[in-house]
Scaffold this motif. Sequence first.
Motif, PDB file in Angstrom:
ATOM      1  N   LYS A 164     -17.964  28.850 -69.450  1.00 39.91           N
ATOM      2  CA  LYS A 164     -16.849  28.207 -70.140  1.00 39.91           C
ATOM      3  C   LYS A 164     -15.539  28.507 -69.421  1.00 39.91           C
ATOM      4  O   LYS A 164     -15.320  29.622 -68.961  1.00 39.91           O
ATOM      5  CB  LYS A 164     -16.796  28.699 -71.585  1.00 39.91           C
ATOM      6  N   SER A 173     -23.477  27.861 -65.404  1.00 39.37           N
ATOM      7  CA  SER A 173     -22.144  27.375 -65.728  1.00 39.37           C
ATOM      8  C   SER A 173     -21.518  28.243 -66.813  1.00 39.37           C
ATOM      9  O   SER A 173     -22.209  28.687 -67.727  1.00 39.37           O
ATOM     10  CB  SER A 173     -22.208  25.921 -66.205  1.00 39.37           C
ATOM     11  N   GLY A 227     -13.193  20.437 -68.926  1.00 37.87           N
ATOM     12  CA  GLY A 227     -14.271  20.217 -69.877  1.00 37.87           C
ATOM     13  C   GLY A 227     -14.716  21.583 -70.359  1.00 37.87           C
ATOM     14  O   GLY A 227     -13.911  22.519 -70.435  1.00 37.87           O
ATOM     15  N   SER A 228     -15.998  21.740 -70.646  1.00 36.73           N
ATOM     16  CA  SER A 228     -16.456  23.060 -71.087  1.00 36.73           C
ATOM     17  C   SER A 228     -16.580  24.019 -69.901  1.00 36.73           C
ATOM     18  O   SER A 228     -16.117  25.150 -69.963  1.00 36.73           O
ATOM     19  CB  SER A 228     -17.772  22.949 -71.854  1.00 36.73           C
ATOM     20  N   SER A 229     -17.178  23.559 -68.800  1.00 41.97           N
ATOM     21  CA  SER A 229     -17.290  24.407 -67.605  1.00 41.97           C
ATOM     22  C   SER A 229     -16.728  23.728 -66.364  1.00 41.97           C
ATOM     23  O   SER A 229     -16.684  24.329 -65.297  1.00 41.97           O
ATOM     24  CB  SER A 229     -18.754  24.789 -67.360  1.00 41.97           C
ATOM     25  N   SER A 230     -16.302  22.495 -66.498  1.00 41.42           N
ATOM     26  CA  SER A 230     -15.805  21.747 -65.342  1.00 41.42           C
ATOM     27  C   SER A 230     -14.301  21.547 -65.423  1.00 41.42           C
ATOM     28  O   SER A 230     -13.702  21.605 -66.493  1.00 41.42           O
ATOM     29  CB  SER A 230     -16.505  20.395 -65.236  1.00 41.42           C
ATOM     30  N   GLY A 267      -9.096  26.411 -71.855  1.00 35.14           N
ATOM     31  CA  GLY A 267      -8.515  25.106 -72.129  1.00 35.14           C
ATOM     32  C   GLY A 267      -7.209  24.949 -71.368  1.00 35.14           C
ATOM     33  O   GLY A 267      -6.746  25.872 -70.695  1.00 35.14           O
ATOM     34  N   ASP A 273      -7.860  32.048 -73.524  1.00 34.70           N
ATOM     35  CA  ASP A 273      -8.486  30.859 -74.114  1.00 34.70           C
ATOM     36  C   ASP A 273      -7.858  29.582 -73.574  1.00 34.70           C
ATOM     37  O   ASP A 273      -8.519  28.549 -73.482  1.00 34.70           O
ATOM     38  CB  ASP A 273      -8.359  30.888 -75.637  1.00 34.70           C
ATOM     39  N   SER A 314     -10.165  29.304 -63.865  1.00 34.50           N
ATOM     40  CA  SER A 314     -11.338  29.762 -64.614  1.00 34.50           C
ATOM     41  C   SER A 314     -11.547  31.269 -64.556  1.00 34.50           C
ATOM     42  O   SER A 314     -12.211  31.834 -65.426  1.00 34.50           O
ATOM     43  CB  SER A 314     -12.594  29.070 -64.083  1.00 34.50           C
TER      44      SER A 314
END
Length: 181
Positions: free
Chosen positions: A126, A124, A85-88, A129, A4, A51
């Motif tokens: 997630k 895209s 960000g969420s996917s970036s 974090g 996460d 990611s």
Amino acid sequence: MTKDFKTVAESQVTISELMLPSHSNFNGKIHGGYVLSLLDQIAFACASKHSGAYCVTASVDTVDFLKPIEIGELVTMKASVNFVGSSSMQIGIRVEAENIQTGAVKHCNSSYFTMVAKDEKGQSVKVPGLVLKSRDDIRRFAKSIKRYDNKRVRLKEFTETDFVSEEHLHIVETYNVKIEA
């Protein structure tokens, strides 16, 4: 299984490459286009490492060429995830060149790439974090927010402004341009 959250250090990537004559431009310096290609590669590696997914370049936000790179220098690029960000992800890259005969090191380039994580269908996904563990991590994250906000304002202004309106005709007096339309 994807985490996460990941620390900045978990996704950092460093690459080094000796600059060869085949990488040079007509002035005998390393071609900026070659450096851009290396920047895109390390941004991809860093974003993919963070990611756990295939990543694409969404934008090259800043590329500051500070000093020329010479043939025969050892170039080292250091990439970190500065913001998510969420996917970036915004990837910060520092480029240094070392004269391998003298050991002198110079900071040649600073760059910021926005990368987006994708799945096999091109959608895209997630991204984890970011765990900020140092003052540098926090500073880089805060500066990335400012860069993101500035980019959003610039894009909004650019798309909403009619650049051929009467209010912009003062450009003839201010800039080295002649209008023949």
